[in-house]
Design a protein around this motif. Structure first.
Motif, mmCIF file in Angstrom:
data_model
loop_
_atom_site.group_PDB
_atom_site.id
_atom_site.type_symbol
_atom_site.label_atom_id
_atom_site.label_comp_id
_atom_site.label_asym_id
_atom_site.label_seq_id
_atom_site.Cartn_x
_atom_site.Cartn_y
_atom_site.Cartn_z
ATOM 1 N N GLN A 51 10.789 137.790 67.108
ATOM 2 C CA GLN A 51 11.259 139.182 66.929
ATOM 3 C C GLN A 51 11.449 139.506 65.440
ATOM 4 N N VAL A 52 12.038 138.499 64.725
ATOM 5 C CA VAL A 52 12.238 138.700 63.282
ATOM 6 C C VAL A 52 10.885 138.884 62.568
ATOM 7 N N SER A 53 9.915 138.038 63.020
ATOM 8 C CA SER A 53 8.579 138.144 62.411
ATOM 9 C C SER A 53 7.982 139.532 62.652
ATOM 10 N N THR A 54 8.184 140.032 63.898
ATOM 11 C CA THR A 54 7.680 141.355 64.233
ATOM 12 C C THR A 54 8.335 142.417 63.353
ATOM 13 N N MET A 55 9.645 142.257 63.173
ATOM 14 C CA MET A 55 10.369 143.226 62.349
ATOM 15 C C MET A 55 9.895 143.167 60.887
ATOM 16 N N HIS A 56 9.604 141.886 60.454
ATOM 17 C CA HIS A 56 9.030 141.742 59.128
ATOM 18 C C HIS A 56 7.720 142.514 58.994
ATOM 19 N N LEU A 57 6.903 142.409 60.077
ATOM 20 C CA LEU A 57 5.616 143.132 60.080
ATOM 21 C C LEU A 57 5.843 144.649 59.982
ATOM 22 N N VAL A 58 6.823 145.085 60.784
ATOM 23 C CA VAL A 58 7.152 146.527 60.749
ATOM 24 C C VAL A 58 7.570 146.914 59.329
ATOM 25 N N ALA B 189 -0.150 151.250 63.582
ATOM 26 C CA ALA B 189 0.241 149.830 63.478
ATOM 27 C C ALA B 189 1.758 149.686 63.596
ATOM 28 N N LYS B 190 2.455 150.613 62.904
ATOM 29 C CA LYS B 190 3.920 150.575 62.974
ATOM 30 C C LYS B 190 4.390 150.751 64.413
ATOM 31 N N SER B 191 3.756 151.714 65.109
ATOM 32 C CA SER B 191 4.112 151.981 66.509
ATOM 33 C C SER B 191 3.885 150.745 67.367
ATOM 34 N N LEU B 192 2.693 150.118 67.136
ATOM 35 C CA LEU B 192 2.340 148.905 67.908
ATOM 36 C C LEU B 192 3.328 147.779 67.640
ATOM 37 N N ALA B 193 3.628 147.572 66.306
ATOM 38 C CA ALA B 193 4.538 146.484 65.928
ATOM 39 C C ALA B 193 5.926 146.709 66.490
ATOM 40 N N THR B 194 6.345 147.991 66.437
ATOM 41 C CA THR B 194 7.678 148.334 66.949
ATOM 42 C C THR B 194 7.756 148.090 68.454
ATOM 43 N N GLN B 195 6.683 148.551 69.128
ATOM 44 C CA GLN B 195 6.636 148.355 70.575
ATOM 45 C C GLN B 195 6.668 146.853 70.933
ATOM 46 N N THR B 196 5.882 146.107 70.124
ATOM 47 C CA THR B 196 5.851 144.641 70.305
ATOM 48 C C THR B 196 7.262 144.060 70.149
#
Lengths: 689, 192
Positions: free
Chosen positions: A72-79, A151-158
């Motif tokens: 989750q942290v990694s995903t947030m980093h991506l966002v 991408a932001k939407s996808l990452a956030t959803q992820t």
């Protein structure tokens, strides 16, 4: 039986088998302990397995949660990186973030089983990310803005989806943790229960040990009881032995006296006084001598059994010793004692088969009723007196004690004691009554007669003390003494008095002496010591000898005759006056009893003549005894008696006076002797057989 | 009494057995040969000058390093670091829970080339996502710790598989017992 029962009681205390409910409680307790133990162990085992699984689950859940969080942290980093792209950043950082995110996806995906929901979801999310055309971020400005937005939407959803899985995992983690804690608590409770159980068991064990200790005590106690009772049995046995006769099993004298004393004491309260019976067997000695002691013992056992059958249950039959029995009749109502006596006399009289032979004996019974007697011993003594009275009265009968008997007996006992002392002190003297030959008118013989010179009472006649001596056995000593004195004295006179070289002495011998077994020895001793030839001695016997123990007596008489000593039949005519007995005893001299002379008074001497002729026919020397008058002497002379004896010629003289009498004897006899007498035999011319 | 005693002995034995099983499940025994095979000769040895990286640096070493090539920093590109001598190993990867093959350089060789002073105690390793791990220098010098730069087939490791370089431990090396120490996408090694 009661003793054994008592002994069994402590055992019943030691083991709870005595009562059913004891056993049931014991069983229930055992079942409960086993059940509780099995239950607790089941819980412990189940929880151990559960706890192991829980621990694994918790650690897995924790690992998943941690990694999901990282994802989750990694995903947030991506966002965050994508947001920074908005502000004109380079896409290289995004690429790195995407790579790391992919790595995290791989790691997290590996934590879930391939077929699990989470794995599928993660795969979908990963695929969505991969499907996005990340190169669009490198496009033109307007296009790039759209791509960044997408991408932001996808990452956030992820991120949201991963958060959701993470939350699930967290919930599972907490649930698993709680379960694990519960399982631990359960295990602890179970273990606590186990500890309690152990404590209970330990307590039970301690109780059992205590009980065992107690049972040891009980065993020791019961052993003690056993020992005590055994000792008591032994004591009982000893007491029985002490108070019972081994042969017949009857009470002995000690117990008899005790029972008699008890009855006497009990009699104080009631009017029915007890009676003591003393039973003596007549002729038992004969059985013992002829058939042996074994047969005698057997006979005693039979008699004991018969006596027991003659009495009531509360009466006591005892054996006092030898052939003497005694009975306590506790209540002598309506002459019960006499009835018992009659019954037992009848019972004993019945023939008994012992030692392969049938024997018949009888019983003499003395009965003493409680009167003035002070105690049991006196009562028994009185019964004894009565028994002797019964014996004296002819045996096989009973006599009831009365006071006269006691006086007689007391006199007799005193006499017996004095006589015994007298024999010791040499108070028995021998007197001599001359026997005159009617042919020569000279004294040819003297009869030795025992006299007791009592220190205070003076001379006591033989009719008084001889029966006592015979009864007490003193007759042996007296007889021996008389024999010695007589032989010595006559041998002395043979030498010292002129014309008396052939003087003969006659000595009375009783049955008791003959059967004593020592008579022959005493006879030899007397002859040897005095030097008197056997022909100088004649022994006077009576017919009554033949009534008792004739075999023994005949044997003894044969021995005497074989020594050359002659026999004289004394008191002929007073008893049975049997010619047969004269022949059987092979006597040499016939002494006609005084009673013949008295009877013959009216018959003018015809009886005397007849008897004298009989004697002569049998080849015997005939002596007339008890000649007291001249008339009697005349009759005797006419009857042609060989010799004469009596107060008319001389009373019995003390030894010191005999010598003188012998010296001057001739004239007195001659004066009293009528002429023309028939020639008969003399003492001296009859040779021994 | 006798039967009760043996019953208890049985019960105690059961409990002990269960406890043993319980603890046994958490320590699965794993035996695997971790042979290291040399696949590249060491061209660069300690004391030599380390060339500056060409293009992007694979990772940098900072802190107490005597050998530097970019200011106070010792930067390695892939070719330079692989010239320290490359080995191929097979080991158990705790994240994917599978045996995997890697190629790379012993971390102790890198430390040697960097000429780390004697007072240094540990390596503070930072990943691309700023995840950090500390390794004791003593553990590193004991051997068995590899900085993997390639997969077993010789290809570079992509970032989403932990590349381009990552720290791996041979089986049985104590420092690698905790999977968190298996830092991937190494960006910087700071000697402290």
């Amino acid at each position: 039986m009661t003793r054994i029962g008592r002994r069994a009681d402590p055992d019943a205390l030691a083991v709870p088998e005595g009562r059913l409910w004891h056993r049931l409680v014991y069983l229930l307790l055992v079942v409960m302990i086993i059940g509780a133990t099995v239950g607790v162990l089941g819980i412990v085992v189940r929880n151990s397995v559960l706890l192991g699984r829980m621990t694994t689950d918790v650690s897995v859940a924790q690992q998943r949660a941690t990694n999901l969080h990282n994802l989750q942290v990694s995903t947030m980093h991506l966002v965050q990186e994508l947001t920074e792209l908005d502000e004109g950043g380079g896409t290289g950082v995004v690429t790195v973030r995407r790579g790391l995110l992919g790595r995290m996806f791989t790691v997290v995906h590996g934590l879930f089983p391939a077929d699990s929901a989470q794995a599928g979801e993660l795969t979908d999310v990963r695929a969505a990310l991969d499907r996005f055309v990340w190169s669009r971020l490198d496009g033109t400005t307007s296009d790039r803005q759209d791509a960044i937005l997408a991408a932001k939407s996808l990452a956030t959803q992820t991120e949201v989806q991963i958060k959701k899985i993470y939350d699930e995992q967290e919930k599972f983690f907490y649930a698993a943790t709680r379960q694990s804690l519960d399982a631990k608590r359960d295990s602890q409770n179970a273990l606590a229960a186990l500890v309690s159980l152990v404590i209970v068991l330990a307590a039970g064990w301690v109780l059992m040990l205590r009980r065992r200790t107690r049972s040891r005590l009980v065993r020791a106690y019961s052993a003690l009881v056993t020992e005590v009772s055994e000792r008591r049995t032994l004591q009982d046995q000893l007491a029985h032995q002490a108070f019972h006769d081994a042969l017949t099993g009857l009470p002995n004298r000690a117990l008899y006296v005790r029972r008699l004393a008890e009855s006497i004491e009990a009699a104080d309260a009631t009017t029915e006084a007890p009676a003591a019976l003393l039973v003596d067997l007549d002729g038992f000695k004969n059985v013992n001598d002829t058939l042996g002691h074994a047969a005698g013992d057997e006979l005693l056992q039979v008699v004991a059994e018969r006596l027991r059958g003659c009495v009531r249950d509360d009466d006591t039959v005892a054996r006092l010793g030898g052939d003497e029995f005694a009975i306590v009749v506790r209540r002598d109502a309506a002459d019960a004692a006499v009835m018992v006596a009659q019954r037992l006399i009848e019972a004993v009289r019945r023939p008994v088969r012992v030692g392969g032979q049938e024997v018949t004996i009888s019983a003499s019974v003395g009965i003493a009723r409680l009167g003035d007697q002070a105690d049991a011993d006196e009562l028994l003594a009185d019964a004894d007196i009565a028994m002797y009275a019964a014996k004296a009265a002819g045996k096989a009968r009973h006599e009831v004690f009365h006071l006269d008997m006691r006086d007689r007996t007391r006199r007799r006992v005193r006499l017996e004691q004095q006589l015994a002392r007298a024999v010791e002190a040499g108070e028995i003297e021998v007197f001599y009554q001359p026997i005159v030959d009617l042919g020569t008118d000279r004294v040819t013989a003297v009869e030795a007669l025992a006299r007791w010179r009592h220190p205070t009472d003076g001379l006591i006649p033989p009719g008084v003390f001889i029966p006592v001596a015979e009864e007490s056995g003193l007759i042996r000593e007296i007889g021996r003494d008389v024999l010695r004195q007589a032989c010595a004295a006559v041998q002395g006179w043979r030498h010292s008095v002129p014309g008396c070289a052939d003087l003969v002495v006659t000595v009375n011998v009783s049955v008791r002496q003959l059967v004593s077994g020592t008579f022959s020895a005493h006879l030899d001793e007397a002859l040897r010591d005095s030097g008197l030839p056997p022909g100088g001695l004649t022994l006077e016997i009576t017919e009554s000898l033949l009534l008792d123990e004739s075999d023994v007596v005949l044997a003894e008489l044969a021995r005497i005759k074989s020594r050359g000593v002659r026999l004289a039949m004394d008191d002929f005519g007073a008893g049975y006056s049997s010619v047969a007995s004269l022949l059987r005893l092979q006597v040499s001299v016939l002494k006609i009893d005084k009673t013949f002379l008295d009877l013959d008074h009216r018959n003018q001497g015809t009886l005397i003549r007849a008897v004298t002729e009989l004697g002569h026919t049998l080849g015997l020397t005939v002596v007339a005894e008890g000649v007291e008058t001249a008339e009697q002497l005349a009759h005797v002379r006419r009857a042609a008696c060989d010799s004469v004896q009596g107060f008319l010629l001389s009373r019995p003289l003390p030894a010191g006076e005999v010598g003188g009498y012998l010296t001057r004897s001739g004239p007195q006899v001659a004066a009293a002797t009528p002429a023309g007498r028939a020639r008969g035999r003399s003492w001296t011319d009859v040779a021994p057989d | 009494m006798q039967s009760t005693r043996s019953w208890w002995a049985g019960a105690v034995a059961t409990v002990l057995l269960l406890a043993a099983c319980d603890s046994g499940t958490s320590t699965p025994a794993r035996q695997s040969s971790t042979a290291a095979r040399v696949v590249g000769v060491a061209a660069l040895t300690p004391g030599q000058k380390v060339p500056a990286p060409v293009g992007t640096a694979l990772f940098t070493m900072t802190g107490k390093v005597s050998t530097t090539n970019r200011g106070s920093v010792l930067a390695f590109d892939q070719r330079t670091v692989e010239s320290l001598g490359m080995v191929q190993v097979e080991l158990f990867e705790p994240w994917t829970k599978a045996d995997m093959e890697f190629r790379g350089v012993w971390l102790k060789d890198i430390v040697a080339v960097a000429a780390v002073p004697a007072d240094a105690t540990r390596l503070h390793i930072t990943a691309l996502d700023d995840y950090t791990v500390d390794l004791e220098l003593a553990d590193v010098r004991a051997g068995g710790i590899l900085l993997a730069t390639r997969a077993g087939d010789g290809s570079s490791i992509p970032i989403d598989e932990g590349g381009p370089s990552r720290v791996v431990f041979l089986d049985g090396v104590a420092a690698g017992a905790n999977a968190d120490q298996w830092v991937w996408s190494v960006k910087e090694i700071s000697v402290q």
